[in-house]
Design a protein around this motif. Structure first.
Motif, PDB file in Angstrom:
ATOM      1  N   ARG A  78       8.273  -5.068  -5.629  1.00 18.44           N
ATOM      2  CA  ARG A  78       8.549  -3.784  -6.289  1.00 18.44           C
ATOM      3  C   ARG A  78       7.391  -2.818  -6.113  1.00 18.44           C
ATOM      4  O   ARG A  78       7.584  -1.629  -5.896  1.00 18.44           O
ATOM      5  CB  ARG A  78       8.828  -3.992  -7.775  1.00 18.44           C
ATOM      6  CG  ARG A  78      10.211  -4.538  -8.033  1.00 18.44           C
ATOM      7  CD  ARG A  78      10.537  -4.655  -9.507  1.00 18.44           C
ATOM      8  NE  ARG A  78       9.808  -5.767 -10.095  1.00 18.44           N
ATOM      9  CZ  ARG A  78       8.919  -5.645 -11.072  1.00 18.44           C
ATOM     10  NH1 ARG A  78       8.637  -4.486 -11.580  1.00 18.44           N
ATOM     11  NH2 ARG A  78       8.300  -6.697 -11.547  1.00 18.44           N
ATOM     12  N   TYR A  79       6.173  -3.312  -6.177  1.00 14.98           N
ATOM     13  CA  TYR A  79       4.988  -2.459  -6.151  1.00 14.98           C
ATOM     14  C   TYR A  79       4.720  -1.860  -4.772  1.00 14.98           C
ATOM     15  O   TYR A  79       4.305  -0.725  -4.648  1.00 14.98           O
ATOM     16  CB  TYR A  79       3.776  -3.272  -6.620  1.00 14.98           C
ATOM     17  CG  TYR A  79       2.478  -2.516  -6.583  1.00 14.98           C
ATOM     18  CD1 TYR A  79       2.196  -1.548  -7.528  1.00 14.98           C
ATOM     19  CD2 TYR A  79       1.540  -2.766  -5.589  1.00 14.98           C
ATOM     20  CE1 TYR A  79       1.012  -0.847  -7.505  1.00 14.98           C
ATOM     21  CE2 TYR A  79       0.337  -2.070  -5.554  1.00 14.98           C
ATOM     22  CZ  TYR A  79       0.086  -1.110  -6.513  1.00 14.98           C
ATOM     23  OH  TYR A  79      -1.080  -0.422  -6.462  1.00 14.98           O
ATOM     24  N   PHE A  80       4.966  -2.626  -3.712  1.00 14.81           N
ATOM     25  CA  PHE A  80       4.599  -2.191  -2.372  1.00 14.81           C
ATOM     26  C   PHE A  80       5.703  -1.449  -1.625  1.00 14.81           C
ATOM     27  O   PHE A  80       5.536  -1.097  -0.479  1.00 14.81           O
ATOM     28  CB  PHE A  80       4.127  -3.381  -1.528  1.00 14.81           C
ATOM     29  CG  PHE A  80       2.811  -3.938  -1.994  1.00 14.81           C
ATOM     30  CD1 PHE A  80       1.655  -3.189  -1.900  1.00 14.81           C
ATOM     31  CD2 PHE A  80       2.743  -5.199  -2.555  1.00 14.81           C
ATOM     32  CE1 PHE A  80       0.438  -3.683  -2.347  1.00 14.81           C
ATOM     33  CE2 PHE A  80       1.531  -5.717  -3.003  1.00 14.81           C
ATOM     34  CZ  PHE A  80       0.378  -4.951  -2.895  1.00 14.81           C
ATOM     35  N   SER A  81       6.844  -1.206  -2.251  1.00 15.39           N
ATOM     36  CA  SER A  81       7.936  -0.500  -1.571  1.00 15.39           C
ATOM     37  C   SER A  81       7.696   1.004  -1.577  1.00 15.39           C
ATOM     38  O   SER A  81       7.229   1.570  -2.558  1.00 15.39           O
ATOM     39  CB  SER A  81       9.274  -0.790  -2.249  1.00 15.39           C
ATOM     40  OG  SER A  81       9.623  -2.134  -2.065  1.00 15.39           O
ATOM     41  N   ALA A  90      10.009  -0.279   8.133  1.00 15.02           N
ATOM     42  CA  ALA A  90       8.949  -0.293   7.117  1.00 15.02           C
ATOM     43  C   ALA A  90       9.434  -0.964   5.835  1.00 15.02           C
ATOM     44  O   ALA A  90       8.722  -1.771   5.238  1.00 15.02           O
ATOM     45  CB  ALA A  90       8.468   1.120   6.826  1.00 15.02           C
ATOM     46  N   LEU A  91      10.649  -0.647   5.422  1.00 15.57           N
ATOM     47  CA  LEU A  91      11.203  -1.255   4.213  1.00 15.57           C
ATOM     48  C   LEU A  91      11.320  -2.767   4.367  1.00 15.57           C
ATOM     49  O   LEU A  91      10.958  -3.523   3.469  1.00 15.57           O
ATOM     50  CB  LEU A  91      12.580  -0.655   3.902  1.00 15.57           C
ATOM     51  CG  LEU A  91      13.310  -1.270   2.710  1.00 15.57           C
ATOM     52  CD1 LEU A  91      12.508  -1.089   1.430  1.00 15.57           C
ATOM     53  CD2 LEU A  91      14.691  -0.654   2.566  1.00 15.57           C
ATOM     54  N   PHE A  92      11.807  -3.209   5.520  1.00 10.90           N
ATOM     55  CA  PHE A  92      11.924  -4.650   5.774  1.00 10.90           C
ATOM     56  C   PHE A  92      10.551  -5.317   5.666  1.00 10.90           C
ATOM     57  O   PHE A  92      10.404  -6.345   5.008  1.00 10.90           O
ATOM     58  CB  PHE A  92      12.537  -4.889   7.159  1.00 10.90           C
ATOM     59  CG  PHE A  92      12.657  -6.340   7.507  1.00 10.90           C
ATOM     60  CD1 PHE A  92      13.710  -7.097   7.024  1.00 10.90           C
ATOM     61  CD2 PHE A  92      11.707  -6.958   8.307  1.00 10.90           C
ATOM     62  CE1 PHE A  92      13.828  -8.438   7.336  1.00 10.90           C
ATOM     63  CE2 PHE A  92      11.811  -8.300   8.632  1.00 10.90           C
ATOM     64  CZ  PHE A  92      12.873  -9.039   8.142  1.00 10.90           C
ATOM     65  N   CYS A  93       9.545  -4.722   6.299  1.00 10.36           N
ATOM     66  CA  CYS A  93       8.186  -5.296   6.258  1.00 10.36           C
ATOM     67  C   CYS A  93       7.630  -5.298   4.835  1.00 10.36           C
ATOM     68  O   CYS A  93       6.997  -6.274   4.411  1.00 10.36           O
ATOM     69  CB  CYS A  93       7.264  -4.526   7.190  1.00 10.36           C
ATOM     70  SG  CYS A  93       7.659  -4.742   8.934  1.00 10.36           S
ATOM     71  N   GLU A  94       7.859  -4.221   4.106  1.00  8.70           N
ATOM     72  CA  GLU A  94       7.352  -4.130   2.733  1.00  8.70           C
ATOM     73  C   GLU A  94       7.955  -5.216   1.835  1.00  8.70           C
ATOM     74  O   GLU A  94       7.299  -5.688   0.909  1.00  8.70           O
ATOM     75  CB  GLU A  94       7.680  -2.760   2.136  1.00  8.70           C
ATOM     76  CG  GLU A  94       6.886  -1.645   2.740  1.00  8.70           C
ATOM     77  CD  GLU A  94       7.408  -0.266   2.405  1.00  8.70           C
ATOM     78  OE1 GLU A  94       6.713   0.713   2.706  1.00  8.70           O
ATOM     79  OE2 GLU A  94       8.518  -0.153   1.833  1.00  8.70           O
ATOM     80  N   GLN A  95       9.176  -5.612   2.122  1.00 13.14           N
ATOM     81  CA  GLN A  95       9.827  -6.643   1.331  1.00 13.14           C
ATOM     82  C   GLN A  95       9.491  -8.051   1.822  1.00 13.14           C
ATOM     83  O   GLN A  95       9.350  -8.969   1.030  1.00 13.14           O
ATOM     84  CB  GLN A  95      11.349  -6.442   1.340  1.00 13.14           C
ATOM     85  CG  GLN A  95      11.781  -5.169   0.657  1.00 13.14           C
ATOM     86  CD  GLN A  95      11.434  -5.186  -0.821  1.00 13.14           C
ATOM     87  OE1 GLN A  95      11.956  -5.988  -1.580  1.00 13.14           O
ATOM     88  NE2 GLN A  95      10.532  -4.320  -1.232  1.00 13.14           N
TER      89      GLN A  95
END
Length: 102
Positions: A78-81, A90-95
């Motif tokens: 949740r914090y890094f999205s 980017a979203l895939f990597c962040e998750q």
């Protein structure tokens, strides 16, 4: 998790000189919680849960460790999205990065 075909190959072309070696990562310091759970980056703050991911009493060390790992993963995801999530890569990597850390 199944990570099929995720291996690599290194080709060494020259003799290694240890004096040329550069540290890639800082030394890992583990907390008391990390030592107990066999993790890295799991601090005391993740042993006080606002959300439960496991059912039951959680009276065994292993159960508490799994709950703490899940709580940290959920918090980090949740914090890094990004706010806008417009870039799917980017979203895939962040998750996935927090999801695979422990």
């Amino acid at each position: 998790h199944i990570h099929s075909k995720m291996s690599g190959r290194i080709i060494i072309k020259e003799k290694h000189n240890p004096s040329d070696e550069i540290a890639l990562y800082p030394a890992v310091t583990r907390s008391d919680v990390d030592t107990q759970c066999g993790t890295t980056g799991l601090s005391e703050e993740f042993t006080r849960w606002n959300h439960r991911f496991l059912c039951g009493e959680l009276d065994k060390t292993f159960e508490k460790c799994v709950q703490s790992i899940d709580y940290k993963m959920n918090t980090d995801m949740r914090y890094f999205s990004s706010e806008d999530n417009e870039d799917p890569v980017a979203l895939f990597c962040e998750q996935m990065i927090p999801h695979h850390q422990n």
